[in-house]
Design a protein around this motif. Structure first.
Motif, PDB file in Angstrom:
ATOM      1  N   MET A   1     -20.552   0.053  -4.899  1.00 53.96           N
ATOM      2  CA  MET A   1     -19.965  -0.951  -5.820  1.00 53.96           C
ATOM      3  C   MET A   1     -18.591  -1.416  -5.340  1.00 53.96           C
ATOM      4  SD  MET A   1     -20.833   0.694  -9.532  1.00 53.96           S
ATOM      5  CE  MET A   1     -22.455   1.380  -9.897  1.00 53.96           C
TER       6      MET A   1
ATOM      7  N   GLY B   1     -18.008  -5.023  -4.277  1.00 52.43           N
ATOM      8  CA  GLY B   1     -18.047  -6.131  -5.228  1.00 52.43           C
ATOM      9  C   GLY B   1     -19.445  -6.632  -5.484  1.00 52.43           C
TER      10      GLY B   1
ATOM     11  N   LYS C   1      -7.026  -5.925 -11.911  1.00 52.23           N
ATOM     12  CA  LYS C   1      -7.986  -4.840 -11.723  1.00 52.23           C
ATOM     13  C   LYS C   1      -7.541  -3.910 -10.593  1.00 52.23           C
ATOM     14  CE  LYS C   1     -12.122  -7.374 -13.202  1.00 52.23           C
ATOM     15  NZ  LYS C   1     -11.667  -8.739 -13.488  1.00 52.23           N
ATOM     16  N   TYR C   2      -8.267  -2.819 -10.434  1.00 51.39           N
ATOM     17  CA  TYR C   2      -8.153  -1.950  -9.261  1.00 51.39           C
ATOM     18  C   TYR C   2      -9.556  -1.438  -8.993  1.00 51.39           C
ATOM     19  CZ  TYR C   2      -8.083   1.636 -12.905  1.00 51.39           C
ATOM     20  OH  TYR C   2      -8.396   2.409 -13.995  1.00 51.39           O
TER      21      TYR C   2
ATOM     22  N   LYS D   1     -11.030 -13.727   3.225  1.00 54.95           N
ATOM     23  CA  LYS D   1     -12.105 -12.758   3.496  1.00 54.95           C
ATOM     24  C   LYS D   1     -12.828 -13.212   4.757  1.00 54.95           C
ATOM     25  CE  LYS D   1     -14.599 -11.310  -0.215  1.00 54.95           C
ATOM     26  NZ  LYS D   1     -15.155 -11.342  -1.614  1.00 54.95           N
TER      27      LYS D   1
ATOM     28  N   ASN E   1     -19.212  -9.813   0.762  1.00 53.20           N
ATOM     29  CA  ASN E   1     -19.408  -8.531   0.073  1.00 53.20           C
ATOM     30  C   ASN E   1     -20.709  -7.856   0.539  1.00 53.20           C
ATOM     31  OD1 ASN E   1     -17.228  -9.565  -1.325  1.00 53.20           O
ATOM     32  ND2 ASN E   1     -18.181  -9.520  -3.352  1.00 53.20           N
TER      33      ASN E   1
ATOM     34  N   GLN F   1      -4.224  -6.340  -6.317  1.00 49.39           N
ATOM     35  CA  GLN F   1      -5.293  -5.444  -6.795  1.00 49.39           C
ATOM     36  C   GLN F   1      -5.605  -4.378  -5.743  1.00 49.39           C
ATOM     37  OE1 GLN F   1      -7.371  -8.219 -10.131  1.00 49.39           O
ATOM     38  NE2 GLN F   1      -8.551  -7.943  -8.302  1.00 49.39           N
TER      39      GLN F   1
ATOM     40  N   SER G   1     -20.451 -13.680  -6.617  1.00 51.86           N
ATOM     41  CA  SER G   1     -19.028 -13.453  -6.367  1.00 51.86           C
ATOM     42  C   SER G   1     -18.211 -14.722  -6.616  1.00 51.86           C
ATOM     43  CB  SER G   1     -18.858 -12.960  -4.921  1.00 51.86           C
ATOM     44  OG  SER G   1     -17.513 -13.056  -4.529  1.00 51.86           O
ATOM     45  N   ALA G   2     -17.319 -14.637  -7.615  1.00 51.64           N
ATOM     46  CA  ALA G   2     -16.564 -15.820  -8.049  1.00 51.64           C
ATOM     47  C   ALA G   2     -15.633 -16.357  -6.964  1.00 51.64           C
ATOM     48  CB  ALA G   2     -15.759 -15.456  -9.288  1.00 51.64           C
ATOM     49  N   HIS G   3     -15.035 -15.463  -6.191  1.00 57.16           N
ATOM     50  CA  HIS G   3     -13.975 -15.893  -5.275  1.00 57.16           C
ATOM     51  C   HIS G   3     -14.435 -16.074  -3.835  1.00 57.16           C
ATOM     52  CE1 HIS G   3     -11.106 -15.106  -8.461  1.00 57.16           C
ATOM     53  NE2 HIS G   3     -11.634 -13.906  -8.628  1.00 57.16           N
TER      54      HIS G   3
ATOM     55  N   ARG H   1      -3.519 -12.218  -6.117  1.00 52.36           N
ATOM     56  CA  ARG H   1      -4.530 -11.502  -6.904  1.00 52.36           C
ATOM     57  C   ARG H   1      -5.167 -10.399  -6.062  1.00 52.36           C
ATOM     58  NH1 ARG H   1      -9.867 -11.249  -6.971  1.00 52.36           N
ATOM     59  NH2 ARG H   1      -9.944 -12.664  -5.202  1.00 52.36           N
TER      60      ARG H   1
ATOM     61  N   ASN I   1     -14.247  -2.511   4.946  1.00 47.54           N
ATOM     62  CA  ASN I   1     -13.661  -3.725   4.377  1.00 47.54           C
ATOM     63  C   ASN I   1     -12.356  -4.092   5.087  1.00 47.54           C
ATOM     64  OD1 ASN I   1     -12.249  -5.478   2.651  1.00 47.54           O
ATOM     65  ND2 ASN I   1     -13.427  -4.804   0.902  1.00 47.54           N
TER      66      ASN I   1
ATOM     67  N   SER J   1     -13.032  -0.019  -8.806  1.00 47.44           N
ATOM     68  CA  SER J   1     -13.790   0.669  -9.849  1.00 47.44           C
ATOM     69  C   SER J   1     -14.016   2.150  -9.544  1.00 47.44           C
ATOM     70  CB  SER J   1     -15.141  -0.026 -10.027  1.00 47.44           C
ATOM     71  OG  SER J   1     -15.755  -0.236  -8.766  1.00 47.44           O
TER      72      SER J   1
ATOM     73  N   GLU K   1      -1.731   7.224   0.877  1.00 45.46           N
ATOM     74  CA  GLU K   1      -2.265   6.207  -0.041  1.00 45.46           C
ATOM     75  C   GLU K   1      -1.112   5.535  -0.798  1.00 45.46           C
ATOM     76  OE1 GLU K   1      -5.120   5.595   0.681  1.00 45.46           O
ATOM     77  OE2 GLU K   1      -6.316   7.403   0.988  1.00 45.46           O
TER      78      GLU K   1
HETATM   79  N1  FAQ Z   1     -13.660  -2.791  -8.400  1.00 40.67           N
HETATM   80  O1  FAQ Z   1     -15.389 -12.645  -6.613  1.00 40.67           O
HETATM   81  P1  FAQ Z   1     -15.346 -11.202  -6.275  1.00 40.67           P
HETATM   82  C1  FAQ Z   1      -9.081   2.289  -1.069  1.00 40.67           C
HETATM   83  C2  FAQ Z   1     -13.621  -7.837  -9.175  1.00 40.67           C
HETATM   84  S1  FAQ Z   1      -8.706   0.645  -1.136  1.00 40.67           S
HETATM   85  C3  FAQ Z   1     -12.914  -3.516  -9.260  1.00 40.67           C
HETATM   86  O2  FAQ Z   1     -16.340 -10.715  -5.279  1.00 40.67           O
HETATM   87  P2  FAQ Z   1     -13.208 -10.783  -4.403  1.00 40.67           P
HETATM   88  C4  FAQ Z   1      -8.164   3.197  -0.338  1.00 40.67           C
HETATM   89  C5  FAQ Z   1     -12.759  -8.813  -8.365  1.00 40.67           C
HETATM   90  O3  FAQ Z   1     -11.453  -8.301  -8.213  1.00 40.67           O
HETATM   91  C6  FAQ Z   1      -9.993  -0.039  -2.147  1.00 40.67           C
HETATM   92  N2  FAQ Z   1     -12.983  -4.859  -9.330  1.00 40.67           N
HETATM   93  O4  FAQ Z   1     -13.852 -10.802  -5.846  1.00 40.67           O
HETATM   94  C7  FAQ Z   1      -8.214   4.545  -0.927  1.00 40.67           C
HETATM   95  C8  FAQ Z   1     -12.866 -10.037  -9.230  1.00 40.67           C
HETATM   96  O5  FAQ Z   1     -12.054  -9.869 -10.394  1.00 40.67           O
HETATM   97  P3  FAQ Z   1     -10.818 -10.862 -10.762  1.00 40.67           P
HETATM   98  C9  FAQ Z   1      -9.633  -1.382  -2.564  1.00 40.67           C
HETATM   99  C10 FAQ Z   1     -13.839  -5.484  -8.495  1.00 40.67           C
HETATM  100  O6  FAQ Z   1     -11.773 -10.491  -4.581  1.00 40.67           O
HETATM  101  C11 FAQ Z   1      -9.238   5.412  -0.588  1.00 40.67           C
HETATM  102  C12 FAQ Z   1     -14.301  -9.970  -9.728  1.00 40.67           C
HETATM  103  O7  FAQ Z   1     -14.695  -8.615  -9.652  1.00 40.67           O
HETATM  104  N3  FAQ Z   1      -9.872  -2.311  -1.496  1.00 40.67           N
HETATM  105  O8  FAQ Z   1     -10.073   2.615  -1.604  1.00 40.67           O
HETATM  106  C13 FAQ Z   1     -14.632  -4.785  -7.580  1.00 40.67           C
HETATM  107  O9  FAQ Z   1     -13.595 -11.993  -3.637  1.00 40.67           O
HETATM  108  C14 FAQ Z   1      -9.281   6.695  -1.141  1.00 40.67           C
HETATM  109  C15 FAQ Z   1     -15.245 -10.847  -8.933  1.00 40.67           C
HETATM  110  O10 FAQ Z   1     -15.501 -10.315  -7.610  1.00 40.67           O
HETATM  111  C16 FAQ Z   1      -9.540  -3.603  -1.612  1.00 40.67           C
HETATM  112  O11 FAQ Z   1      -9.019  -4.017  -2.636  1.00 40.67           O
HETATM  113  C17 FAQ Z   1     -14.524  -3.383  -7.543  1.00 40.67           C
HETATM  114  N4  FAQ Z   1     -15.247  -2.634  -6.719  1.00 40.67           N
HETATM  115  O12 FAQ Z   1     -13.930  -9.538  -3.676  1.00 40.67           O
HETATM  116  C18 FAQ Z   1      -7.217   4.954  -1.788  1.00 40.67           C
HETATM  117  C19 FAQ Z   1      -9.812  -4.478  -0.423  1.00 40.67           C
HETATM  118  N5  FAQ Z   1     -15.370  -5.672  -6.894  1.00 40.67           N
HETATM  119  O13 FAQ Z   1      -9.744 -10.625  -9.722  1.00 40.67           O
HETATM  120  C20 FAQ Z   1      -7.252   6.256  -2.341  1.00 40.67           C
HETATM  121  C21 FAQ Z   1      -9.328  -5.881  -0.633  1.00 40.67           C
HETATM  122  C22 FAQ Z   1     -15.072  -6.898  -7.386  1.00 40.67           C
HETATM  123  O14 FAQ Z   1     -11.364 -12.254 -10.703  1.00 40.67           O
HETATM  124  C23 FAQ Z   1      -8.293   7.127  -1.999  1.00 40.67           C
HETATM  125  N6  FAQ Z   1     -10.115  -6.578  -1.601  1.00 40.67           N
HETATM  126  N7  FAQ Z   1     -14.163  -6.758  -8.345  1.00 40.67           N
HETATM  127  O15 FAQ Z   1     -10.387 -10.431 -12.129  1.00 40.67           O
HETATM  128  C24 FAQ Z   1     -11.285  -7.210  -1.314  1.00 40.67           C
HETATM  129  O16 FAQ Z   1     -11.770  -7.162  -0.194  1.00 40.67           O
HETATM  130  C25 FAQ Z   1     -11.941  -8.001  -2.411  1.00 40.67           C
HETATM  131  O17 FAQ Z   1     -10.982  -8.242  -3.421  1.00 40.67           O
HETATM  132  C26 FAQ Z   1     -13.219  -7.320  -3.018  1.00 40.67           C
HETATM  133  C27 FAQ Z   1     -13.737  -8.212  -4.163  1.00 40.67           C
HETATM  134  C28 FAQ Z   1     -14.298  -7.194  -1.977  1.00 40.67           C
HETATM  135  C29 FAQ Z   1     -12.872  -5.949  -3.602  1.00 40.67           C
END
Ligand code: FAQ
Length: 322
Positions: A203, A206, A113-114, A224, A228, A47, A212-214, A43, A142, A116, A82
């Motif tokens: 935002m 998260g 998701k991706y 992690k 957050n 994402q 935060s659910a996860h 997941r 992050n 926001s 990217e």
């Molecule tokens: N947007 O329980 P949590 C980049 C969702 S890379 C959308 O806290 P988690 C490079 C979350 O998925 C940016 N959805 O979840 C670049 C969950 O939904 P689900 C991406 C969000 O996973 C730069 C629900 O809310 N980076 O930018 C968001 O423990 C420039 C509950 O939230 C990563 O993905 C949000 N902001 O923590 C490219 C880093 N926040 O799956 C181009 C890896 C939360 O239950 C140009 N990911 N949600 O349906 C992570 O570190 C974590 O997944 C978090 C969320 C911190 C994003």
């Protein structure tokens, strides 16, 4: 059949797994892992991959309009990076048994998701500065933490991605710095972009930890490494100073240095907006997804050609070996 120990409800295999995690050992693709660990990783990593690929769109929009040849080359390289990050991440998720088709299908169906942030439009050239400075800046905070994530392929992918992101962040900051030192109009353009991208950048980390659910399970499994809210605070602390250096103002009336905490206090995020955007109703959600679906469909012939070429090559190699 594995017996579940009633006192803990944890199987012996799971207990060994947790001991390995606690000892900071990396989990590798062929190691035993709880099904929920695997699913949670698929997941998060998928994402993350979708975010990288969808994230190409707001900047891709400005490649043909970059103000100089130099800026155009840099932006082009960044957007390609990217796409590359997306590929590393899809590959990492594939080592957990998810197929690329399944992941892309989940994105197109709205089940995955991706980030926001990519549902906000890029309206001016200054937005290329704000995206690099703030969006890549937040992503790095992050991802530096994720370099120590417990799953080996994800952690190793993060090391390489972080190196490239730091170039991205600097190129964005350089654009902002140049505009901030330019004419009054250019400075206003930079400030307007900061005003629009600041809150969506916060935002990216998260919901609050309490919402935060996860988080609890992901922290226990060391998927992690920092929460957050901890990461968001780190981003605010480093970015406020960077804004001061180039003479731009963070659009937050509640922002102030808290001597006792040794951190900046800052205002509350509009969580209603956050939930609206992650649930598909942001300014650009429909456009981003429609563009991805179209590109995927139009690229089908390339994937088919590569598959056919690989099949022919394997056949030829087998004939040569016989
Ligand atoms: N947007 O329980 P949590 C980049 C969702 S890379 C959308 O806290 P988690 C490079 C979350 O998925 C940016 N959805 O979840 C670049 C969950 O939904 P689900 C991406 C969000 O996973 C730069 C629900 O809310 N980076 O930018 C968001 O423990 C420039 C509950 O939230 C990563 O993905 C949000 N902001 O923590 C490219 C880093 N926040 O799956 C181009 C890896 C939360 O239950 C140009 N990911 N949600 O349906 C992570 O570190 C974590 O997944 C978090 C969320 C911190 C994003």
């Amino acid at each position: 059949m594995t017996k579940i120990r009633p006192e803990t409800d944890v199987s012996p295999q799971e207990a060994v797994f947790q001991t390995r995690i606690d000892a900071e050992e990396k989990i590798e693709p062929k190691d035993w892992m709880p099904d929920k660990y695997r699913k949670n990783l698929i997941r998060q990593i998928s994402q993350h991959a979708h975010s990288e690929v969808i994230g190409m769109q707001p900047e891709g929009n400005w490649i043909t309009r970059a103000p100089t040849l130099h800026r155009k080359c840099v932006l082009l390289a960044k957007v390609q990076d990217e796409g590359g990050h997306g590929l590393y991440l899809y590959s990492a998720a594939e080592t957990l048994g998810a197929s690329r088709e399944e992941m892309v299908e989940a994105l197109h169906a709205g089940r995955a998701k991706y980030a926001s942030i990519f549902n906000y439009p890029s309206l001016t050239w200054a937005d290329m500065g704000a995206i690099g400075w703030l969006v890549d800046g937040a992503a790095i905070v992050n991802q530096v933490s994720l370099q120590r994530t417990s799953y080996g392929p994800y952690a190793r992918g993060m090391v390489r991605i972080c190196k490239e992101e730091s170039f991205h962040q600097r190129q964005g900051y350089h654009i902002m710095m140049t505009l901030a030192q330019g004419s009054a109009e250019q400075k206003a353009m930079a400030q307007d972009s900061l005003n629009r991208f600041w809150w969506p950048s916060l935002m990216m980390f998260g919901p609050h930890d309490s919402e935060s659910a996860h988080s609890a399970q992901s922290m226990k499994w060391k998927i992690k490494r920092q929460s957050n809210d901890e990461l968001r605070q780190k981003f605010v602390d480093q970015t406020v100073k960077q804004a001061e250096v180039i003479g731009l103002t963070i659009p937050d009336a509640d922002l102030s240095w808290n001597e006792e905490r040794g951190h900046y206090d800052f205002g509350e995020i509009d969580w209603e907006e956050f939930h609206r955007v992650i649930n598909g109703d942001g300014l650009c959600n429909r456009q981003r997804l429609a563009h991805h679906v179209k590109a995927h469909e139009e690229g089908a012939w390339v994937r088919d050609a590569i598959t056919a070429y690989e099949a022919k090559k394997r056949q030829r190699d087998a004939q040569a070996a016989a």
